[in-house]
Motif scaffolding. Structure first.
Motif, short mmCIF file in Angstrom:
data_model
loop_
_atom_site.label_atom_id
_atom_site.label_comp_id
_atom_site.label_asym_id
_atom_site.label_seq_id
_atom_site.Cartn_x
_atom_site.Cartn_y
_atom_site.Cartn_z
N UNK A 86 10.69 32.46 -16.36
CA UNK A 86 9.44 31.68 -16.37
C UNK A 86 9.81 30.21 -16.13
N UNK A 87 10.84 29.75 -16.84
CA UNK A 87 11.30 28.37 -16.69
C UNK A 87 11.83 28.09 -15.28
N UNK A 88 12.55 29.08 -14.70
CA UNK A 88 13.08 28.87 -13.34
C UNK A 88 11.95 28.77 -12.33
N UNK A 89 10.92 29.59 -12.50
CA UNK A 89 9.79 29.57 -11.55
C UNK A 89 8.99 28.27 -11.69
N UNK A 90 8.71 27.86 -12.92
CA UNK A 90 7.98 26.60 -13.11
C UNK A 90 8.86 25.42 -12.69
N UNK A 91 10.18 25.56 -12.88
CA UNK A 91 11.11 24.52 -12.42
C UNK A 91 11.07 24.40 -10.90
N UNK A 92 11.03 25.56 -10.22
CA UNK A 92 10.95 25.56 -8.75
C UNK A 92 9.62 24.94 -8.31
N UNK A 93 8.57 25.24 -9.05
CA UNK A 93 7.25 24.68 -8.74
C UNK A 93 7.31 23.14 -8.82
N UNK A 94 7.95 22.67 -9.88
CA UNK A 94 8.12 21.22 -10.09
C UNK A 94 8.97 20.60 -8.97
N UNK A 95 10.05 21.30 -8.62
CA UNK A 95 10.94 20.81 -7.56
C UNK A 95 10.20 20.73 -6.23
N UNK A 96 9.36 21.73 -5.95
CA UNK A 96 8.60 21.73 -4.70
C UNK A 96 7.52 20.65 -4.70
N UNK A 97 7.01 20.31 -5.87
CA UNK A 97 6.07 19.18 -5.95
C UNK A 97 6.78 17.89 -5.55
N UNK A 98 8.01 17.71 -6.05
CA UNK A 98 8.80 16.53 -5.71
C UNK A 98 9.10 16.53 -4.21
N UNK A 99 9.40 17.72 -3.66
CA UNK A 99 9.69 17.83 -2.23
C UNK A 99 8.45 17.48 -1.40
N UNK A 100 7.30 17.98 -1.84
CA UNK A 100 6.04 17.68 -1.14
C UNK A 100 5.77 16.17 -1.19
N UNK A 101 6.03 15.57 -2.34
CA UNK A 101 5.81 14.13 -2.49
C UNK A 101 6.74 13.36 -1.55
N UNK A 102 8.00 13.81 -1.45
CA UNK A 102 8.95 13.18 -0.52
C UNK A 102 8.39 13.19 0.90
N UNK A 103 7.94 14.36 1.34
CA UNK A 103 7.39 14.47 2.70
C UNK A 103 6.14 13.59 2.86
N UNK A 104 5.31 13.57 1.82
CA UNK A 104 4.10 12.74 1.87
C UNK A 104 4.45 11.28 2.06
N UNK A 105 5.52 10.84 1.37
CA UNK A 105 5.95 9.44 1.48
C UNK A 105 6.42 9.11 2.90
#
Ligand SMILES: [Fe+2]
Ligand SMILES: [Fe+2]
Length: 162
Positions: A15-34
């Motif tokens: 559960x933690x790994x999946x939510x962690x991946x979700x969090x990591x992908x949010x950061x990745x999306x933010x990077x691309x947005x920037x």
């Protein structure tokens, strides 16, 4: 509880790994947005949602089988840790491979313990990981061609999606 202790414990961690991946992908999306790469950002926001759904799927399963569990804490994720679009996709592919290993380990445990209920549940995730790795591998290969990431945007998304 309908499933074995070992797999229940690993699923709780997952559960933690999946939510962690979700969090990591949010950061990745933010990077691309920037970078102004809104197509890439949208794709990773979508990936982030999917990872959240994976975590939710495990939570609901653990409830259904009567397992006791804790929802793990999630580590911080920083958009600034990403160096380039290719780096973002390489990190994502590495992360997906790690998740595949985690599910393979759980599937091995389930078989060893004769836990067919968990085995059946884990099959869905193993199939999902084939798609997830294949998508990220495609993005890595796409960017390795040296294509301008802006021009790559129409090529994003799951070619297998309905
Ligand atoms: Fe996932
Ligand atoms: Fe994933």
């Amino acid at each position: 509880m309908m499933i074995c202790d070992k797999v229940a414990k690993l699923l709780q961690e997952q559960i933690g790994h999946e939510f962690g991946a979700s969090q990591q992908y949010l950061a990745t999306a933010a990077y691309f947005g920037e970078q102004g790469l809104d197509g890439w950002a949208d794709e990773f926001y979508r990936q982030s949602e999917e990872e959240r759904e994976h975590g939710m799927k495990i939570i609901k399963f653990l409830v259904d089988v009567g397992a006791e569990f804790t929802i793990p804490a999630i580590a911080a994720a920083r958009p600034s840790g990403i160096e380039s679009p290719l780096d973002a996709c390489q990190k994502a592919l590495k992360g997906e491979r790690a998740v595949t290993d985690q599910f393979s380990t759980m599937a091995r445990e389930a078989i060893a313990e004769g836990d067919h209920v968990s085995g059946q549940f884990l099959d869905w995730f193993l199939n999902e990981q084939v798609e997830e790795e294949s998508t990220m591998d495609r993005y890595v290969k796409l960017l390795e061609t040296g294509i301008n990431p802006f021009q790559a945007e129409p090529l994003l998304g799951d070619p297998h999606a309905d």
